[in-house]
Design a protein around this motif. Sequence first.
Motif, PDB file in Angstrom:
ATOM      1  N   GLU B 200      42.558  45.345  51.810  1.00 57.52           N
ATOM      2  CA  GLU B 200      43.095  45.096  50.476  1.00 57.52           C
ATOM      3  C   GLU B 200      42.043  44.395  49.673  1.00 57.52           C
ATOM      4  O   GLU B 200      41.610  43.319  50.033  1.00 57.52           O
ATOM      5  CB  GLU B 200      44.267  44.133  50.620  1.00 57.52           C
ATOM      6  CG  GLU B 200      45.494  44.571  49.941  1.00 57.52           C
ATOM      7  CD  GLU B 200      46.552  43.507  50.058  1.00 57.52           C
ATOM      8  OE1 GLU B 200      47.668  43.890  50.351  1.00 57.52           O
ATOM      9  OE2 GLU B 200      46.251  42.323  49.883  1.00 57.52           O
ATOM     10  N   ALA B 201      41.639  44.995  48.590  1.00 57.81           N
ATOM     11  CA  ALA B 201      40.690  44.298  47.727  1.00 57.81           C
ATOM     12  C   ALA B 201      40.749  44.944  46.372  1.00 57.81           C
ATOM     13  O   ALA B 201      41.151  46.095  46.243  1.00 57.81           O
ATOM     14  CB  ALA B 201      39.271  44.383  48.291  1.00 57.81           C
ATOM     15  N   SER B 202      40.361  44.238  45.377  1.00 55.38           N
ATOM     16  CA  SER B 202      40.261  44.854  44.059  1.00 55.38           C
ATOM     17  C   SER B 202      38.863  44.579  43.542  1.00 55.38           C
ATOM     18  O   SER B 202      38.260  43.556  43.835  1.00 55.38           O
ATOM     19  CB  SER B 202      41.309  44.277  43.127  1.00 55.38           C
ATOM     20  OG  SER B 202      40.895  43.035  42.654  1.00 55.38           O
ATOM     21  N   ILE B 203      38.371  45.525  42.778  1.00 52.78           N
ATOM     22  CA  ILE B 203      36.973  45.419  42.322  1.00 52.78           C
ATOM     23  C   ILE B 203      36.784  44.158  41.488  1.00 52.78           C
ATOM     24  O   ILE B 203      35.796  43.450  41.611  1.00 52.78           O
ATOM     25  CB  ILE B 203      36.602  46.676  41.506  1.00 52.78           C
ATOM     26  CG1 ILE B 203      36.678  47.897  42.405  1.00 52.78           C
ATOM     27  CG2 ILE B 203      35.220  46.511  40.923  1.00 52.78           C
ATOM     28  CD1 ILE B 203      36.017  49.112  41.839  1.00 52.78           C
ATOM     29  N   ALA B 205      38.429  41.370  41.578  1.00 53.25           N
ATOM     30  CA  ALA B 205      38.414  40.146  42.377  1.00 53.25           C
ATOM     31  C   ALA B 205      37.076  39.988  43.087  1.00 53.25           C
ATOM     32  O   ALA B 205      36.514  38.887  43.151  1.00 53.25           O
ATOM     33  CB  ALA B 205      39.558  40.169  43.388  1.00 53.25           C
ATOM     34  N   GLU B 206      36.550  41.110  43.621  1.00 52.61           N
ATOM     35  CA  GLU B 206      35.271  41.016  44.332  1.00 52.61           C
ATOM     36  C   GLU B 206      34.144  40.628  43.391  1.00 52.61           C
ATOM     37  O   GLU B 206      33.304  39.786  43.704  1.00 52.61           O
ATOM     38  CB  GLU B 206      34.946  42.365  44.985  1.00 52.61           C
ATOM     39  CG  GLU B 206      35.855  42.727  46.125  1.00 52.61           C
ATOM     40  CD  GLU B 206      35.771  41.726  47.248  1.00 52.61           C
ATOM     41  OE1 GLU B 206      34.650  41.358  47.635  1.00 52.61           O
ATOM     42  OE2 GLU B 206      36.835  41.306  47.727  1.00 52.61           O
ATOM     43  N   LEU B 207      34.142  41.260  42.190  1.00 49.87           N
ATOM     44  CA  LEU B 207      33.094  40.926  41.217  1.00 49.87           C
ATOM     45  C   LEU B 207      33.158  39.461  40.832  1.00 49.87           C
ATOM     46  O   LEU B 207      32.144  38.776  40.730  1.00 49.87           O
ATOM     47  CB  LEU B 207      33.267  41.791  39.966  1.00 49.87           C
ATOM     48  CG  LEU B 207      32.703  43.206  40.048  1.00 49.87           C
ATOM     49  CD1 LEU B 207      33.025  43.946  38.772  1.00 49.87           C
ATOM     50  CD2 LEU B 207      31.208  43.173  40.255  1.00 49.87           C
ATOM     51  N   LEU B 208      34.401  38.996  40.606  1.00 54.36           N
ATOM     52  CA  LEU B 208      34.547  37.588  40.225  1.00 54.36           C
ATOM     53  C   LEU B 208      34.034  36.679  41.323  1.00 54.36           C
ATOM     54  O   LEU B 208      33.387  35.669  41.062  1.00 54.36           O
ATOM     55  CB  LEU B 208      36.019  37.279  39.933  1.00 54.36           C
ATOM     56  CG  LEU B 208      36.511  37.684  38.554  1.00 54.36           C
ATOM     57  CD1 LEU B 208      37.983  37.384  38.429  1.00 54.36           C
ATOM     58  CD2 LEU B 208      35.748  36.963  37.471  1.00 54.36           C
ATOM     59  N   LYS B 209      34.363  37.066  42.560  1.00 52.32           N
ATOM     60  CA  LYS B 209      33.905  36.219  43.669  1.00 52.32           C
ATOM     61  C   LYS B 209      32.392  36.173  43.715  1.00 52.32           C
ATOM     62  O   LYS B 209      31.790  35.125  43.934  1.00 52.32           O
ATOM     63  CB  LYS B 209      34.434  36.787  44.997  1.00 52.32           C
ATOM     64  CG  LYS B 209      35.771  36.244  45.369  1.00 52.32           C
ATOM     65  CD  LYS B 209      36.116  36.586  46.799  1.00 52.32           C
ATOM     66  CE  LYS B 209      37.609  36.778  46.892  1.00 52.32           C
ATOM     67  NZ  LYS B 209      38.056  37.509  48.027  1.00 52.32           N
TER      68      LYS B 209
END
Lengths: 157, 584
Positions: B200-203, B205-209
Amino acid sequence: MAEEEFTDINGNSISLDCQTRSAFCREFTVTSPKLSLRKVMVYTCFVWLFAYAVFFFTEVDHETLLIIGSLGVQLSSSCASGRESTIFIEMNKLKDIVINEAVYMHGIIYYLCILIKDPADPETVTSVVPLFQSSKPRLNCLVQVYRSCQEILAQSR
Amino acid sequence: MVLKIFFPQCCNTADSGLLVGHWIPGHNSAVVLAVIHYPFIPGQVKKYLSELQSQTQVDLTVLGSWSMPKEGKEGMDSFLKDLSTIFPQKCWLQLSREIGKRGFICQVVQNNGKLLQDREQKNGDESSEGDKIILIHYDQRKVMLSQLHPVQDVSQKSDIEPSELRLVFQTVAQSQPLFFLDKYDDGPLKLTHWQSEGREASIIAELLKQASVPVCIFLTWLLSLWHWFCSFRILHLHPVLFISSKLSTCVQSGYRAVHFKTVFSPKKAATHMEFMRKANIFVSFLLDIALGLLLISWLYRENRISKLADTLVPVADRVAKELQELLEWLMGAPAGLKMNRALDQVLGRFFLYHIHLWSSYIHLMSPFIERILWYVGLSACLGLTFALSVLSDIVALLTFHIYCFYVYGARLYCLKIYGLSSLWRLFRGKKWNVLRQRVDSCSYDLDQLFIGTLLFTILLFLLPTTALYYLVFTLLRLVVVLFQGVIHLSVDFINSFHLFAIGLRICRPYRLAEGVKFKVLCQEPGTPLHLMMEINPLKCSSVLQCYRTPTYSCYPKDSWAALCKKLFVGELIYPWKQKTDKTD
């Protein structure tokens, strides 16, 4: 005869009815309704509906005690509107289930309660949770529940 | 003893395989975390489990076997029984499902070969044979993400033995690396767990991280610059320090700087409470900025600033005029009372001159007011709390003359009261003994008594005049203080309102758990008891209590009785005290 729109000094509507009985005899009737049946009925309906809604949303309908040996005890109470509130007490916190007597108003009642202990200090009772607080059953009902619960508690000790 | 097996819901329809999980020590229960499917090589399974054990600090073992019969496939049962020799266990669980039945069949083989089976007893009283088995279904994702309250730190050494449920929650939460292998991975093992359909991941959220780490470092550097600037020697001179402690803008900016230090530190939040605190501060800061920008957009539209500036000078003039009329009323016969004419005139003229000075100062400033207001209004982009603090400071500056009048009136009144009390003691022949802190009798000379009595009379008859001036100006001062108090309360509310916790409670109620709820599922003969474990979310009032951000809330320093006493005696009152430290 003819009816026109009149009002009294406070602004409420009244009606004037003129009737000519004969050439030298006339009758005037002024009607000022103080009470309207429809209004009274509407207000009464509102009050009843309001009271019913209050009871619907706040009064507790069912109270459930689910005892699962060696896991714990779950207490839940639900209202007519479907709102539920649940508490789960684990077995290591539960010391015992007992029937207590209490002086309530002008009488003495029996109530079933759970004795809670701190797992670190098993001898002291830290709190008492009364059960079936809204339904308040009598002793014969409580004894039945008590005996069943003690059977299960005895197994898990 | 009853054996409790916690089984994840996602594995209800998994293919046959091995059950992997953790035995909870001391409680006779097991948590199933995943199912490893055939084909597998036992050596690889053992290697994988020992790798994960070092990663997660959770004692993962093979608990048993899971058999899900499909159409056309059969003959797994004997194969499954042989597996127990490959993975030696104290207890080997054999869970299986039958087509058409909803319940599971559970058999437990202990390593001395004895079979424990849950089956219905023909004679209902005897329960000596067949220890009971309870199967508890749980939603793996929710249990992994949720946090049981009251929060206990995992690393914290506490005397309290964690309860069974807490251990279950901890086990699932700590086994996060186990859930990283999904069905698209090309490894030697095929697992089923809640993430086996894909991580489970969203782009976004990953970019923000990814972006958050450099942004945090940059902001921390900016903050260190600000701290270096604040540590200049010139700013630590006593007058500057004193003024900056009185101005609420400086207090608020200092407070926000501390907040930023917490939020923007590049270190990841270790515990749940730290994470919630960071998130709360961040969200409240965003809310603040949003409200501030809203205020700016409202204020700068339709030229409202100039309208405000245009009304400001007439309002200040009006206030000055009202004060003048008030003083003239006091100089006459206010409320029918007869004042001492000479003292009245002196005090009235003194205050009138002050007001004249003040209004000429306002008139001097009037060409610049609009420009100043324009720039000050821009400060609202730093947040609504800033704008409110600036408003409070402006009000304090504009009503400075009221404050001065109050101080003059209070000092005069205070002196008068002290003089009166001391001369009253003389009148009665007593004296205040400073050494012993009590009233002693004293013999005075005749001339001392004479002068003392004269002075006492004078002060007594001048008392009503002074008292009236003091009363009027104290009331005015209290009005201003009340207004400032309201502004401070709203600033405090915006600072401390934990929107994130409330939002989490509303949108993702399973993350803040007060406890669990059990529901009894189907009951079929021959199957053990099936329970469904759901998360009981925290009550809203507990959320509010648990996650309150400590603030510098201003609260009344004195109780009502002490305040009244101070007012009566004429001591200067500072009704709001601000806490300088952050403890509750």
